[in-house]
Design a protein around this motif. Structure first.
Motif, mmCIF file in Angstrom:
data_model
loop_
_atom_site.group_PDB
_atom_site.id
_atom_site.type_symbol
_atom_site.label_atom_id
_atom_site.label_comp_id
_atom_site.label_asym_id
_atom_site.label_seq_id
_atom_site.Cartn_x
_atom_site.Cartn_y
_atom_site.Cartn_z
ATOM 1 N N UNK A 23 -39.499 18.251 -18.328
ATOM 2 C CA UNK A 23 -39.796 17.042 -17.467
ATOM 3 C C UNK A 23 -38.338 16.500 -16.936
ATOM 4 N N UNK A 24 -38.593 15.884 -15.841
ATOM 5 C CA UNK A 24 -37.504 15.674 -14.954
ATOM 6 C C UNK A 24 -36.541 14.627 -15.750
ATOM 7 N N UNK A 25 -35.465 14.806 -15.316
ATOM 8 C CA UNK A 25 -34.300 13.869 -16.033
ATOM 9 C C UNK A 25 -34.094 12.724 -15.038
ATOM 10 N N UNK A 26 -34.265 11.483 -15.502
ATOM 11 C CA UNK A 26 -33.702 10.453 -14.755
ATOM 12 C C UNK A 26 -33.537 9.223 -15.652
ATOM 13 N N UNK A 27 -32.558 8.447 -14.982
ATOM 14 C CA UNK A 27 -32.345 7.143 -15.964
ATOM 15 C C UNK A 27 -31.776 6.195 -15.061
ATOM 16 N N UNK A 28 -31.835 4.821 -15.328
ATOM 17 C CA UNK A 28 -31.234 3.846 -14.582
ATOM 18 C C UNK A 28 -30.006 3.081 -15.563
#
Lengths: 886, 342
Positions: A806-811
């Motif tokens: 799954x794609x890696x993303x964070x804020x």
């Protein structure tokens, strides 16, 4: 020697204005020239640069009209005082006196050379820019803060460094040494905590990629730690990180393809515990040089990039101390003089604290048992100015980390129970000592000698147990896999720089490295309590040597073309084998206009060491191995082109394209990947029977990487914005893998974004939001089943690395506060990592649950939503404290 | 003695842990006390808001999964041509399983005679050519068509047999105890210098597993066999070729080796049942197969797969199973078998 230092009047940041502004002065009033300058500066933010020897500032001026425009005033001045002026650098006005024809035709160039230094601390300033009144860059100080330029007499030149006041000189007289001392702006101003937007962070990328240390020191990373690697990862073409990702993945390359240097000494690891931190302690940093293309010929041994860290020499005039506490670590720094103006020292120490709270919390609330996270760094640096022309540095570093965690899976079906547990542990440590000696041989020749010795060790250990329990029996199976690499290096580097006319410089040099590698991979069907060293026993090292000579010519020609052309010849010798490679390098930069810059480069590179990585989806296990008679060098050809637009709708837009071609890549063979099996042997089964057996278990192949990069920087009022995006493809092709068909590299990342939006609330407070996104890593998954002639069911994958995590993303959101106090500076950062609590995959693995009779896929993540706090206090000795009421 | 500006006041300026921590507490306390109560509690809650799990089972979708045909045939001169056809299944989709296919069109072509024939389905995915026995050194091709699948093709032939020209056994003493040492010579009958591929094993013909008619079955292995297998008295067979049930060897023949040359192998078998005092209960057989290169690669990859069957590893990559079936999976290859009792 005589020189003229100009006075500069500047009261505010300069903003573009009309080119002939006017000021109101009452008619018949007499006003001094100096006061007229100040009126224009106050009302129109102009800057007048002139020598007091040239302009008589107390001469009076009587306006003939109510409004006095700039052109009229300057014309009057030129007539009455016989001076000349130029507005080419508007809003900066340069006033000077022309030489007569006879003087012009005499030898009108002189040489100035020396060091650019911090006025207070005497630290050498690396990457200081030297330019003329037309903003034409004349030179940049090198990694020792040294410059040597042939300059036109009586033409003003400017010395500039981010965070420091610009100094202007007008050289005349004879050739002579001139050390420049710049005053930091922050001596008198409140420190404004900037955002991490890397605006102007790379100065003349491709020429010399010096990163802005001030911005690095204000870059709050994970868990509130100042982390330079965070800023580096935000550049286009560099993957913006992934869960637990420790290395740098630059333009489709693997982490082993980056040349990491600490004061010129190669090291193998820069990150701590799954990327939480790095060895780069903010207070220790003097400069960071980063090349992702246009690598000069003086660097070699790796294919993709160069990251060169220079540590501070230490303050030669007074002591400074700094200490900080964050949720990830406690750190302390002290530097100061041992002998004033001659000998300085710099000591830094850091110990992680994240384990103190993360471990008990994780044990309570997570699936992990016994989560362990810790890291440490300790560095020292002593610098001695032996004479005006000789300096020597002695430095050392030790650091390491450990991450470990246990997980368990249980399932039940009636009376049958299945329990699967795994225990994972990764550790590494680095020790190095080095000496760096520099001597100014003449006004045109600089010599540098670097010596170093380092050791690096990394090991990973996975222990697996499966228990099948029912009423009649307990069937237990065990497996342990250990991978370990130890490397010992000795380094010598000798380089001479010859500065000749104008901007041009030729460098020649010789580099030598000897290595001792001890790679090992073992598996056993019996888990032992012994330490890894005891299990591995004594190993003979694999000894190799690398050498290289290089020549590099850095220059500038007509048509605003800068170049760095070089040739490197490297050769390698090992057990009954030697390899040689020519490595041509060319880097071109052209300021087509003041707003448009074109860059193009070609690198031919060779690398005589490889990192074998676990190709599966599981826990990382890296093994460093040298080239051998069966494994040639890795080589690469790297083409890069980009265009930079300034002040075209936005402050800066950069578009780029790169293409890389690799040969000599290695991968584990399909049937000999690091695997997990239950065997009947109880003794450790050595995967590599002898030190070279691993060669029979790998395949040779090639690869390509290509991509487009976009970078946008813009500041508007109190806002600043940065966006870096890379669209790329990184492929591999091996004759005996994947049926000889091309497959994605494990760390192929088709889409990679980083965005940062910051707002300066006032001089003390600022907020920032960072968003990172990256495509998931590629991996192989066996989900297709078929029958063999014997009637067995076999699982196969539909190709190597065809699946994606799954794609890696964070804020992440941060609030920063910084205030100059009488006795020092207080900084406070509060932040939240992963605001929306996304479970990014660290790795996935497949397991067979015999109770449920089901193949299942399990994802392991590391970092959920995490708050952070970082408190930092920087002491200033009493002598240098500022009365804020002045 | 003083060094530069070092004196007690400067030392007093240097950080001390006590002062630093007091200051930090003061700074944090000041900050928080000045903050709205609601925000203060929110911050405290956030500090403890770690989620309940950092690992989870995830669903995997093979969005572009396309079932493929599997064609299996290992042919030998002693048996009629039999080809098995099935389809692959999607592990992530319980409704999409492996299945035998009895409605395929299976076409077999002989390169030497130019003859082709359609094989007959006899159920369980098997198709036969009832009167056709494959011949040595003849290239055969198969083409299988099934509606809804890509047509698959494969080629293979039976290589020349080799002769076990001599076999000697002796009991020796290894570090682990007594072992049976087997020396045997292989004589090639092939006139050309093409590489030959051998697979051999030693099995106990008095066991049920040992009597499996399928020579590629991998359950007839003898425990702790394959110690110290050498070739020509000097070269060890590498670990990657000495697997659990069989040994794999490529005879590259060195260019100068011609028909009638002999390769000597020495192999030690450590097995308590091979003890000289217990020989009556054991009937050891040496089985040598000469196989086509495709069958060699396939058999080796299958055995490696079975040895390393993934049962929960987080360190593994799926092993690649060799296949010479274009657009599909499986194996189409020929072999010869030679047996010698030890």
């Amino acid at each position: 020697m005589s020189l003229t230092i100009l006075t500069t009047i500047s009261l505010a940041p300069l903003i573009g204005q009309t080119s002939n502004p006017s000021v109101t002065i009452k008619k018949a009033t007499t006003i001094s020239v100096d006061d007229v300058f100040k009126l224009f500066a106050n009302e129109h933010q102009l800057v007048f640069s002139y020598s007091p020897d040239v302009v008589m500032v107390y001469e009076t001026f009587s306006p003939t009209r109510k409004k006095t425009d700039l052109t009229s005033f300057l014309e009057w001045l030129s007539v009455t005082q016989e001076i000349s002026y130029t507005t080419a650098s508007y809003p900066r006005i340069l006033i000077y006196r022309e030489q007569d024809d006879e003087t012009i035709f005499q030898n009108n160039r002189i040489r100035r050379y020396g060091y650019v230094q911090d006025k207070l601390s005497k630290e050498k300033l690396i990457g200081a820019i030297i330019y003329d009144e037309n903003d034409k860059i004349l030179g940049i100080t090198d990694r020792g803060g040294f410059y040597s330029l042939s300059l036109e007499k009586d033409k003003a030149i400017f010395f500039s460094y981010v965070g420091y006041e610009t100094k202007i000189i007008i050289p005349n007289g004879e050739n002579d040494r001139l050390d420049i001392f710049l005053k930091t702006k922050n001596e008198l101003e409140t420190v404004v905590v900037t955002t991490s937007s890397p605006k102007e962070i790379i100065i003349a990328e491709g020429d010399q990629g010096i990163m802005d240390i001030e911005q690095i020191q204000n870059t709050v990373g994970f868990l509130g730690e100042i982390n330079a690697m965070q800023l580096i990862r935000k550049q286009s073409g560099i993957q913006s990180g992934a869960e637990g990702q420790t290395g740098l993945y630059i333009r489709g390359g693997s982490p082993d393809q980056n040349l990491l240097l600490y004061n010129g000494i190669p090291i193998y690891e820069m990150s701590h515990v799954a990327g939480v931190s790095s060895i780069l302690q903010a207070d220790d940093l003097q400069s960071i040089e980063l090349y992702k293309n246009g690598i000069p010929a003086s660097y070699g041994g790796r294919l993709s990039s160069v990251l060169n860290i220079q540590s501070k020499n230490g303050n030669k005039t007074h002591y400074e101390a700094n200490a900080g506490l964050s949720l990830s670590a406690i750190h302390a720094h002290i530097d100061g003089p041992l002998v004033k103006d001659k000998v300085s020292y710099n000591i830094n120490a850091r110990q992680s604290t994240v384990g103190l709270y993360l471990e008990p919390l994780a044990n309570l609330s997570l699936d992990y048992d016994d989560l362990g996270v810790s890291y440490y760094d300790f560095s020292t640096h002593v610098h001695v100015d032996l004479t005006a022309n000789d300096q020597i540095s002695i430095f050392g570093y030790t650091g390491g980390d450990r991450i470990s965690f246990d997980t368990a899976i249980a399932s039940q079906n009636g009376d049958d129970q299945f329990l699967f547990t795994d225990r994972n542990n990764i550790t590494w440590n680095t020790n190095l000592v080095g000496v760096s000696y520099e001597r100014i041989l003449s006004d045109k020749i600089l010599a540098q000698l670097d010596l170093g010795s380092s050791s690096y060790a990394i090991s990973s250990r996975g222990s697996y147990t499966s228990d099948l329990i029912n009423s009649s029996q307990i069937k237990r199976s065990e497996l342990e896999i250990i991978s370990s690499t130890e490397i010992e290096d000795q380094n010598i580097s000798l380089m001479f720089d010859y500065f000749f006319q104008g901007f041009d410089k030729v460098s020649i040099g010789y580099q030598y490295q000897s290595h001792g590698y001890r790679p090992a991979l073992l598996q056993s069907s019996l888990i032992r309590d012994d330490e890894i060293r005891q299990i591995l026993g004594e190993q003979d090292p694999i000894s190799t040597k690398d050498q290289a000579i290089f020549v590099e010519y850095k220059g500038r020609s007509f048509a605003k073309l800068n170049w760095n052309i070089g040739l490197r010849k490297s050769w390698f010798s090992g057990d009954n084998v030697s390899y040689r490679n020519w490595e041509p390098r060319i880097s071109l930069k052209s300021d087509v206009t003041t707003k448009v810059t074109l860059r193009a480069s070609y690198n031919g590179t060779a690398q005589y060491v490889h990192m074998l990585t676990n190709p599966g989806s599981g826990f990382p296990a890296d093994l460093w191995v040298p080239s051998t008679d069966k494994i040639p060098a890795q080589t690469a050809s790297h083409y890069s082109f980009n265009i930079e637009l300034k002040e075209a709708l936005l402050d800066k837009i950069t578009l780029g394209y790169f293409y890389k071609d690799y040969e000599g890549l290695i991968e584990y063979t399909g049937e000999n990947d690091i695997f997990y099996s239950i065997l009947n042997e109880n003794d450790p089964i050595i995967f590599f029977e002898n030190k070279t057996d691993w060669q029979s278990r790998i395949e040779l192949g090639s690869g390509t990487a290509r991509g487009f990069e976009l970078s946008i920087d813009h500041a508007w009022q109190r806002w600043n914005f940065n966006w870096n995006m890379t669209l790329s493809s990184s492929r591999r092709i091996f004759e005996n893998l994947n049926n000889g068909e091309e497959f994605p590299y494990r760390y192929d990342r088709p889409v990679d974004h980083f965005m940062s939006l910051g707002y300066n609330i006032n001089n003390d407070w600022s907020v920032r939001a960072d968003f990172s996104y990256g495509s998931g890593a590629a991996y192989s998954l066996a989900l297709e089943q078929f029958l063999t002639p014997e009637g067995d069911t076999i699982l196969v994958s539909d190709g190597r690395n065809r699946q994606r995590l799954p794609a890696f993303h964070h804020l992440d959101v941060y609030v920063s506060y910084s205030k100059l106090r009488p006795k020092g500076t207080l900084s406070l950062q509060l932040g939240v990592y992963n605001v929306y609590n996304r479970l990014n995959p660290f790795y996935v693995y497949q397991y067979n649950d015999p109770v449920r009779e089901q193949i299942r896929l399990r994802q392991v993540s590391l970092f959920p939503l995490l708050p952070s706090i970082n408190v930092n206090w920087k002491f200033k000795p009493q002598k240098y404290r500022v009365d804020l009421n002045d | 003695m003083s060094i530069g500006n070092l004196n007690h006041r400067n030392i007093g300026s240097i950080l001390t842990i006590n002062i630093f921590f007091k200051f930090c507490l003061h700074a944090v306390k000041t900050l928080f006390l000045n903050v709205n109560l609601h925000v203060k509690y929110t911050v405290v809650i956030l500090s403890l808001a770690l989620i309940s799990a950092c690992s989870k089972d995830i669903d995997v979708e093979l969005t572009d999964f396309e079932s493929r045909l599997v064609v299996n045939s290992m042919f030998t001169p002693d048996s009629i041509f039999t080809i098995n056809v099935s389809k692959t299944g999607n592990l992530a989709d319980p409704s999409d399983n492996v299945e035998f296919i009895d409605y395929a069109k299976v076409l077999l072509y002989s390169d030497s005679s130019g003859e082709s024939r359609i094989l007959t389905s006899i159920g369980d995915g098997n198709y036969i050519a009832s009167t056709l026995y494959p011949e040595v050194n003849v290239l055969y091709s198969v083409e299988v068509e099934v509606a809804g699948f890509k047509t698959v093709t494969a080629h293979g032939k039976i290589p020349n047999p080799v002769v076990i020209s001599s076999v000697d056994t002796a009991m020796i003493f290894e570090s682990r105890g007594e072992a049976l040492q087997v020396d045997f010579d292989i004589e090639s009958t092939n006139e050309s210098d093409d590489t030959e591929y051998y697979i051999w094993d030693i099995f106990d013909a008095n066991t049920v597993k040992g009597n499996n008619p399928n020579p590629f079955a991998q359950d007839a292995w003898i425990e702790n066999a394959w110690l110290n297998t050498t070739f020509s008295d000097t070269d060890f067979i590498s670990d990657s070729d000495q697997l659990q049930s069989k040994i794999y060897y490529q005879n590259d023949k060195g260019g100068d080796v011609i028909q009638g040359s002999v390769l000597s192998f020495e192999q030690d078998i450590f097995n308590s049942s091979a003890d000289s005092s217990d020989q009556d209960s054991v009937r050891l057989m040496l089985r040598l197969l000469t196989v086509s290169p495709e069958l060699y690669e396939y058999s080796k990859s299958i055995e490696l797969y079975n040895i390393n069957r993934n049962i929960g590893s987080n360190q593994s990559t799926p092993l690649e199973i060799y296949s010479n079936v274009e657009n599909g999976l499986g194996i189409f290859g020929g072999y010869n078998q030679t047996l010698k009792e030890l």
